[in-house]
Design an enzyme around this catalytic site. Structure first.
Site, mmCIF file in Angstrom:
data_model
loop_
_atom_site.group_PDB
_atom_site.id
_atom_site.type_symbol
_atom_site.label_atom_id
_atom_site.label_comp_id
_atom_site.label_asym_id
_atom_site.label_seq_id
_atom_site.Cartn_x
_atom_site.Cartn_y
_atom_site.Cartn_z
ATOM 1 N N CYS A 1 106.366 10.872 27.939
ATOM 2 C CA CYS A 1 106.879 10.919 26.563
ATOM 3 C C CYS A 1 108.382 11.192 26.501
ATOM 4 C CB CYS A 1 106.127 11.964 25.755
ATOM 5 S SG CYS A 1 104.355 11.666 25.713
ATOM 6 N N HIS B 1 110.389 13.633 19.402
ATOM 7 C CA HIS B 1 109.141 13.046 19.879
ATOM 8 C C HIS B 1 108.010 13.500 18.950
ATOM 9 C CE1 HIS B 1 105.891 11.765 22.303
ATOM 10 N NE2 HIS B 1 105.583 12.951 22.780
ATOM 11 N N ASN C 1 100.841 9.977 18.568
ATOM 12 C CA ASN C 1 101.776 10.073 19.692
ATOM 13 C C ASN C 1 101.767 8.750 20.458
ATOM 14 O OD1 ASN C 1 103.090 10.609 22.092
ATOM 15 N ND2 ASN C 1 102.069 12.569 22.460
HETATM 16 C C1 LIG Z 1 95.406 19.499 21.460
HETATM 17 C C2 LIG Z 1 95.725 20.508 20.381
HETATM 18 C C3 LIG Z 1 95.915 19.808 19.048
HETATM 19 C C4 LIG Z 1 94.542 21.470 20.262
HETATM 20 O O1 LIG Z 1 94.809 22.418 19.276
HETATM 21 P P1 LIG Z 1 94.497 23.958 19.562
HETATM 22 O O2 LIG Z 1 94.763 24.685 18.302
HETATM 23 O O3 LIG Z 1 95.264 24.346 20.776
HETATM 24 O O4 LIG Z 1 92.957 23.910 19.807
HETATM 25 P P2 LIG Z 1 92.117 24.376 21.086
HETATM 26 O O5 LIG Z 1 92.333 23.411 22.211
HETATM 27 O O6 LIG Z 1 92.401 25.822 21.334
HETATM 28 O O7 LIG Z 1 90.672 24.172 20.517
HETATM 29 C C5 LIG Z 1 90.234 24.896 19.402
HETATM 30 C C6 LIG Z 1 88.836 24.427 19.061
HETATM 31 O O8 LIG Z 1 88.899 23.125 18.438
HETATM 32 C C7 LIG Z 1 87.999 22.254 19.096
HETATM 33 N N1 LIG Z 1 88.517 20.894 19.064
HETATM 34 C C8 LIG Z 1 89.328 20.283 19.954
HETATM 35 N N2 LIG Z 1 89.571 19.027 19.548
HETATM 36 C C9 LIG Z 1 88.915 18.837 18.387
HETATM 37 C C10 LIG Z 1 88.804 17.758 17.494
HETATM 38 N N3 LIG Z 1 89.423 16.568 17.716
HETATM 39 N N4 LIG Z 1 88.060 17.926 16.389
HETATM 40 C C11 LIG Z 1 87.439 19.079 16.139
HETATM 41 N N5 LIG Z 1 87.507 20.152 16.951
HETATM 42 C C12 LIG Z 1 88.257 20.029 18.059
HETATM 43 C C13 LIG Z 1 87.903 22.780 20.513
HETATM 44 O O9 LIG Z 1 86.721 22.352 21.121
HETATM 45 C C14 LIG Z 1 87.924 24.272 20.260
HETATM 46 O O10 LIG Z 1 86.628 24.669 19.865
HETATM 47 P P3 LIG Z 1 86.017 26.050 20.401
HETATM 48 O O11 LIG Z 1 86.933 27.111 19.896
HETATM 49 O O12 LIG Z 1 84.661 26.048 19.781
HETATM 50 O O13 LIG Z 1 86.026 25.910 21.893
HETATM 51 C C15 LIG Z 1 96.998 21.344 20.705
HETATM 52 O O14 LIG Z 1 96.734 22.197 21.792
HETATM 53 C C16 LIG Z 1 98.149 20.461 21.077
HETATM 54 O O15 LIG Z 1 98.630 19.695 20.264
HETATM 55 N N6 LIG Z 1 98.687 20.608 22.293
HETATM 56 C C17 LIG Z 1 99.804 19.807 22.731
HETATM 57 C C18 LIG Z 1 99.289 18.456 23.129
HETATM 58 C C19 LIG Z 1 100.354 17.415 23.180
HETATM 59 O O16 LIG Z 1 101.201 17.352 22.343
HETATM 60 N N7 LIG Z 1 100.262 16.565 24.201
HETATM 61 C C20 LIG Z 1 101.126 15.464 24.357
HETATM 62 C C21 LIG Z 1 102.279 15.841 25.147
HETATM 63 S S1 LIG Z 1 103.495 14.610 25.066
#
Ligand SMILES: CC(C)(COP(=O)(O)OP(=O)(O)OC[C@H]1O[C@@H](n2cnc3c(N)ncnc32)[C@H](O)[C@@H]1OP(=O)(O)O)[C@@H](O)C(=O)NCCC(=O)NCCS
Length: 359
Positions: free
Chosen positions: A111, A249, A279
């Protein structure tokens, strides 16, 4: 001293839309969860290859610069989803454009790839090795998406954006930049076995899909993007007040908000289109830049901050002062070939490969 400045811009967004409610139809997720955690409402799914999208965006950028493909001496294509590994996707773009005088190369910094490419291209122009460079970001990321992993597959989409970079002796162009990599944290965001490291036929399909530790990537992204943005503004000799717009980004709206807070920028000075495209990795910033210009958000002489992070884990930031022109010199009618297929139709090969049946 000669600098490198952007003189043309363009984008290519595939017509098939994958909405959050489409995802709800086959995955345990909700529009509310995705929007509140990421800001994403829809993303695009491409029916053509990465180099096709790159070529469409490049044609628009060439027209905006008032140039033809023959004027280009170098094509740098930032991508981590090339049509083929040999040759590079840039080779396909060079052929499709008919850019006979141009060298062409892919650059993979995930990215962060488009900012990396911008900085490399500016170096070539300043050193006099190349004069007119197409800097493209293009991705067909849906190919890698394992839709049984709801925390990762909802984030990504397809698309392309491109700029033309040319020399200038005036007071605009790339003012400062920082490129970084923390390869020891590679495992937080990767495709574990796609490449010579993997089995030719993987034991587990998930080995050739994107795997991510979302919270770890989130935490590091906030730090990397924020700190690098502050440093490039300082390196450019500017105060935060001198920054006119942040074009970040588009990975997660909360990460963008945190970066804007570090620069003390109000939301009106931050460009967001993550709700529409998700993204698109190396393509997010050139797409966002093109839309910012189309929407009248860029004025001559504006100081623009670009900032990104991604797999590697990599990061990149730059300050660019815009030139005197915000209108395209010409326009192009380059467009996607027609397609009757919906986004869900286009995802069927993923469902088959990763073993997922739509509900
Ligand atoms: C991926 C992301 C959105 C997850 O958000 P988060 O607040 O960290 O959520 P978590 O991973 O802690 O998960 C929280 C809960 O939501 C759930 N969950 C994850 N994806 C889900 C979805 N699409 N729909 C519903 N629930 C979801 C998980 O299973 C978890 O449930 P649990 O508590 O029962 O285990 C966030 O971590 C993120 O954006 N990270 C950066 C990723 C990124 O930008 N990557 C690209 C880099 S260029």
């Amino acid at each position: 001293m000669t600098n490198a400045t952007i003189t043309g811009w363009g984008k290519a967004l595939p017509p098939s839309v994958l909405s959050n409610s489409d995802l709800e139809s086959f995955m345990d997720t909700s529009d509310e969860w995705i929007v509140s955690r990421t800001g994403i409402k829809e993303r695009r799914i491409s029916h053509v290859e990465t180099s096709d999208m790159a070529t469409i965006a490049a044609r628009h950028a060439l027209a905006a610069a008032g140039l033809t493909a023959d004027d280009i001496d170098l094509i740098i294509l930032a991508t981590c989803s090339p049509d083929t590994l040999i040759p590079s996707a840039a080779a396909h773009v060079q052929a499709k454009l008919g850019a006979r005088r141009a060298a062409a190369v892919d650059l993979n910094a995930a990215c962060s790839g488009w900012i990396y490419s911008l900085v490399f291209a500016a170096g070539m122009i300043r050193s006099g090795i190349h004069r007119r460079v197409l800097v493209i970001g293009a991705e067909k990321l849906h190919y890698y998406m394992d839709f049984s992993d709801r925390s990762t597959s909802v984030l990504f989409g397809d698309g392309a954006g491109a700029v033309v970079l040319e020399p200038t002796d005036e007071d605009h162009g790339l003012l400062s930049s920082e490129l970084g990599m923390d390869g020891e944290t590679a495992g937080y965001l990767c495709i574990p076995s796609y490449g010579t490291i993997g089995d030719r036929v993987p034991d587990e399909p998930s080995e050739v899909g994107v795997r991510m530790d979302g919270p770890e990537v989130f935490r590091r992204a906030v730090t990397m993007m924020g700190e690098a943005s502050v440093r490039v503004v300082e390196e450019a000799g500017l105060d935060f007040d001198d920054v006119d717009i942040l074009i970040p980004h588009q990975a997660n709206q909360r990460i963008i908000d945190a970066t804007a807070r570090r620069l003390k920028l109000p939301s009106e000075q931050v460009f967001l289109n993550i709700h529409a495209y998700g993204n698109t990795s190396a393509a997010t910033i050139p797409i966002a830049l093109t839309e910012a210009i189309e929407q009248g958000r860029i004025s001559p002489g504006d100081n623009i901050v670009f900032a990104a992070f991604g797999a590697g884990l990599s990061w990149a930031a730059a300050v660019l002062r815009w030139g005197p022109r915000v209108e395209p010199i010409e326009t192009s009618d380059a467009a996607f070939p027609p397609s009757e297929r919906t986004a869900l139709d286009l995802l069927q090969p993923n469902f088959d490969f990763f073993g997922l049946e739509p509900r």
